[in-house]
Design a protein around this motif. Structure first.
Motif, PDB file in Angstrom:
ATOM      1  N   ARG A 137      12.260 -14.387 -24.955  1.00  0.00           N
ATOM      2  CA  ARG A 137      10.781 -14.150 -26.280  1.00  0.00           C
ATOM      3  C   ARG A 137      10.752 -14.965 -27.222  1.00  0.00           C
ATOM      4  O   ARG A 137      10.048 -16.337 -28.022  1.00  0.00           O
ATOM      5  N   CYS A 138      11.849 -15.396 -28.633  1.00  0.00           N
ATOM      6  CA  CYS A 138      12.454 -16.077 -29.584  1.00  0.00           C
ATOM      7  C   CYS A 138      12.015 -18.140 -29.473  1.00  0.00           C
ATOM      8  O   CYS A 138      11.227 -17.735 -29.727  1.00  0.00           O
ATOM      9  N   ALA A 197      22.325 -13.270 -30.743  1.00  0.00           N
ATOM     10  CA  ALA A 197      21.400 -12.543 -30.948  1.00  0.00           C
ATOM     11  C   ALA A 197      21.203 -11.561 -32.293  1.00  0.00           C
ATOM     12  O   ALA A 197      20.440 -11.764 -32.298  1.00  0.00           O
ATOM     13  N   VAL A 223      18.831 -13.057 -34.787  1.00  0.00           N
ATOM     14  CA  VAL A 223      17.557 -13.335 -34.154  1.00  0.00           C
ATOM     15  C   VAL A 223      17.097 -11.929 -34.384  1.00  0.00           C
ATOM     16  O   VAL A 223      15.827 -11.615 -34.681  1.00  0.00           O
ATOM     17  N   HIS A 247      11.590  -9.580 -32.343  1.00  0.00           N
ATOM     18  CA  HIS A 247      11.504 -10.503 -30.491  1.00  0.00           C
ATOM     19  C   HIS A 247      11.862  -9.669 -29.785  1.00  0.00           C
ATOM     20  O   HIS A 247      11.612  -9.419 -28.154  1.00  0.00           O
ATOM     21  N   CYS A 301      11.603  -8.783 -25.210  1.00  0.00           N
ATOM     22  CA  CYS A 301      12.485  -9.694 -24.694  1.00  0.00           C
ATOM     23  C   CYS A 301      13.372  -9.243 -23.001  1.00  0.00           C
ATOM     24  O   CYS A 301      13.729  -8.054 -23.225  1.00  0.00           O
ATOM     25  N   TYR A 352      15.280 -10.380 -21.859  1.00  0.00           N
ATOM     26  CA  TYR A 352      17.465 -10.327 -21.739  1.00  0.00           C
ATOM     27  C   TYR A 352      17.166  -9.044 -22.826  1.00  0.00           C
ATOM     28  O   TYR A 352      16.827  -8.529 -23.640  1.00  0.00           O
ATOM     29  N   LYS A 388      20.144  -8.053 -26.009  1.00  0.00           N
ATOM     30  CA  LYS A 388      20.400  -8.504 -26.917  1.00  0.00           C
ATOM     31  C   LYS A 388      22.373  -8.136 -27.084  1.00  0.00           C
ATOM     32  O   LYS A 388      23.080  -8.846 -27.958  1.00  0.00           O
ATOM     33  N   PRO A 415      20.857 -15.180 -23.135  1.00  0.00           N
ATOM     34  CA  PRO A 415      21.910 -16.069 -23.199  1.00  0.00           C
ATOM     35  C   PRO A 415      22.339 -17.010 -24.612  1.00  0.00           C
ATOM     36  O   PRO A 415      23.336 -17.487 -24.386  1.00  0.00           O
ATOM     37  N   PHE A 416      21.408 -16.244 -26.171  1.00  0.00           N
ATOM     38  CA  PHE A 416      22.571 -17.239 -26.576  1.00  0.00           C
ATOM     39  C   PHE A 416      23.627 -16.454 -27.303  1.00  0.00           C
ATOM     40  O   PHE A 416      24.771 -17.085 -27.046  1.00  0.00           O
TER      41      PHE A 416
HETATM   42  S1  SF4 Z   1      17.535 -11.019 -27.152  1.00  0.00           S
HETATM   43 FE1  SF4 Z   1      17.756 -13.035 -26.722  1.00  0.00          FE
HETATM   44  S2  SF4 Z   1      16.905 -14.385 -26.403  1.00  0.00           S
HETATM   45 FE2  SF4 Z   1      15.380 -12.549 -26.435  1.00  0.00          FE
HETATM   46  S3  SF4 Z   1      14.371 -12.809 -28.232  1.00  0.00           S
HETATM   47 FE3  SF4 Z   1      16.547 -11.634 -28.774  1.00  0.00          FE
HETATM   48  S4  SF4 Z   1      17.807 -13.565 -29.085  1.00  0.00           S
HETATM   49 FE4  SF4 Z   1      16.084 -14.514 -28.140  1.00  0.00          FE
END
Ligand code: SF4
Ligand SMILES: Cc1cc2nc3c(=O)[nH]c(=O)nc-3n(C[C@H](O)[C@H](O)[C@H](O)COP(=O)(O)OP(=O)(O)OC[C@H]3O[C@@H](n4cnc5c(N)ncnc54)[C@H](O)[C@@H]3O)c2cc1C
Length: 501
Positions: A340-341, A418, A421, A427, A431, A433, A435, A445-446
């Motif tokens: 998302r970010c 993450a 972020v 975000h 998302c 994913y 975090k 993925p981060f």
């Molecule tokens: S979970 Fe990861 S990819 Fe998704 S918004 Fe947060 S930092 Fe970005």
């Protein structure tokens, strides 16, 4: 006297204009075919130049405005009509530009004298005196420079002390807005006939360039730039500091000034944005954390980047101390990712040629850094994608600050997982994913890329300043954990490379 001004020197009082009666402006088109520059960037530069031409004519200047493929082609025409003319110009911050221009002019039988660029606040001599003349060892740190400029100029100073007693109020500038917060309005400058004509030209000549052309809101005249500045000072500045590092889903501007494009075109002098911001503090209309934060961006970071670039070029452009060689993943072009970010930040760049500082640093370049992108390739992307991009400002920010290709301006990389972020945005909650997960299905993925990055670059980074804490976490992980991290990082890299992340 004839003054030759460039497309980023569009100020009505730029140094040599006072004593000139004739002005030369060249709208060169072929350079823009070398990279797929964002259509809004091209529209901005060409439209601002044409408006500047008209304004100068209204003020009584005799203006020669040449549209040509290259500077060389335009100067052929110019010197055919004005043989042996002596031109006066303003120094460019871009590496090699002055020498190239001088050669083009002398090759055609003319002469070019260049004067200091007074659109910036500080001179080359001021920086060189502060930093020392030795260009060999050169590493520079912004904080010392910033304090030096404040002392020299008296900006936000109370005698020998900083106003308020502190040099820096960053501890108050890391908030995220509450859900009910409404972002302040963004000034819009609707395209006039000149801009629409340029838009049509750009759409025709550069039809396959990257980025949307529809929502063009940037100021292209001095009057509009002053309006944008005044709007910032009265409406957006009060919350600028507090939300300076924040990101919010669906929101591209927050309380940022959006003045970089106008500043970099020369429509506004650095001092012309700093002084009213300081005045807003003095009249009680803006808090010190916002005012000091903004002043630091302009007289600290912006001036610093320009001088460091000058001192570190040409090596800086290809610096790659971490030996990163990966190509930029396709998601930087199509925004196609579930992250998302990243999809938000790429979307902002695509739609307007703009993303704010934290999106640039902690999302767009952070991901590329962890993924292992070649800094020069990332620099290309930033250079073509942003309305405020020029080689002198993009290169130190992307190669130096964002990619840690060189330690010329920072002692450690801006690398984050993450956690960062999530702390600074909303975000992660939107998302797919997870975090908090580093490995396994759906892990952000981060996270795996972050740990893998630290491990891969241990030899270079462990000993560098301020990395101790991060490596104490690295040291706590066992072999099995590292195997899982590497597996997930490999998977993420593969998905990014084939466009399925
Ligand atoms: S979970 Fe990861 S990819 Fe998704 S918004 Fe947060 S930092 Fe970005
Ligand atoms: C990877 C990366 C790439 C960048 N590329 C560019 C670029 O091509 N052109 C550009 O002008 N800035 C660049 N910056 C710096 C900064 O992100 C932008 O100047 C800022 O986001 C512009 O938006 P704004 O005017 O709303 O800034 P605000 O957040 O309102 O800041 C105020 C002003 O401070 C100045 N400023 C702040 N930080 C910097 C900096 N690091 N370097 C230079 N000026 C700064 C800008 O003139 C800006 O207008 C980059 C930063 C990073 C991390």
């Amino acid at each position: 006297m004839t003054v030759w001004l460039l497309g980023d020197q569009l100020h009505p009082d730029v140094a040599p204009l006072g004593s000139a009666d004739h002005v030369l402006l060249v709208e060169a088109h072929a350079f823009a075919e070398r990279r797929p520059y964002h259509p809004q960037k091209l529209t901005l530069v060409f439209s601002a130049m044409r408006h500047f031409r008209d304004e100068l004519r209204d003020r009584g200047y005799d203006v020669t405005y040449l549209e040509a493929d290259t500077f060389g082609d335009a100067l052929d025409r110019y010197f055919e009509a004005n043989p042996g003319d002596d031109l006066v110009g303003v120094q460019s911050p871009s590496h090699g530009a002055d020498a190239r221009r001088r050669e083009l002019v002398t090759d055609r039988g003319g002469a070019l004298t260049l004067v200091e660029n007074d659109l910036f606040l500080t001179s080359r001599a001021t920086f060189d005196e502060w930093a020392g003349e030795d260009t060999g060892s050169g590493t520079f740190r912004q904080e010392g420079w910033y304090r030096h400029v404040r002392r020299e100029t008296g900006i936000l100073m109370d005698g020998d002390d900083p106003v308020g007693g502190e040099w820096n109020y960053d501890d108050q500038n890391r908030e995220t807005p509450p859900p009910e917060w409404t972002p302040p309005s963004v000034p819009r400058f609707e395209p006039d006939a000149t801009t629409r004509e340029v838009q049509a030209f750009v759409a025709d000549r550069y039809e396959d360039h990257w980025g949307a052309s529809e929502e063009f809101v940037w100021p292209v005249t001095r009057a509009a730039a002053l309006q944008a500045r005044d709007h910032f000072v009265s409406v957006r500045l009060p919350e600028f500091g507090t939300y300076q590092d924040a990101m919010r889903d669906g929101e591209w501007a927050l309380s940022h000034s959006l003045l970089s494009a106008a500043l970099n075109l020369g429509l506004l002098r650095a001092r012309e944005v700093v002084d009213p911001v300081v005045a807003a503090y003095e009249s009680g209309d803006a808090p010190l954390n916002s005012v000091e934060g903004f002043v630091r961006q302009v007289i600290g970071w912006r001036e610093f980047m320009r001088h460091v670039y000058r001192r570190a070029m040409p090596e800086l452009a290809s610096a790659n101390q971490l030996d990163q060689t990966a190509s930029l993943p396709s998601l930087y072009w199509d925004g196609e990712t579930e992250m998302r970010c990243l999809s938000e930040a790429v979307g902002h760049v695509h739609d307007r040629g703009y993303a704010h500082h934290i999106e640039r640093l902690m999302v767009l370049s952070n991901f590329a850094l962890l993924y292992g992108v070649d800094p020069a390739e990332l620099n290309e992307w930033f250079h073509l994608g942003f309305v405020d991009a020029y080689h002198w400002v993009t290169t130190p920010n992307v190669v130096g600050m964002g990619s840690f290709g060189s330690d010329v301006l920072s002692s450690k990389p801006y690398a984050a997982s993450a956690n960062y972020v999530d702390k600074m945005s909303d975000h992660c909650g939107r998302c797919p994913y997870a975090k908090t997960k580093t490995t396994g299905e759906n892990a952000c993925p981060f996270n795996s890329l972050y740990w893998d990055f630290l491990k891969r670059n241990e030899e270079t980074l462990r000993g560098t300043g301020r990395m101790g804490l991060m490596y104490s976490h690295v040291d706590r992980k066992g072999d099995a954990e590292w195997r899982d991290i590497r597996e997930r990082a490999d998977e993420v890299r593969e998905q990014a490379a084939n466009g399925t992340l």
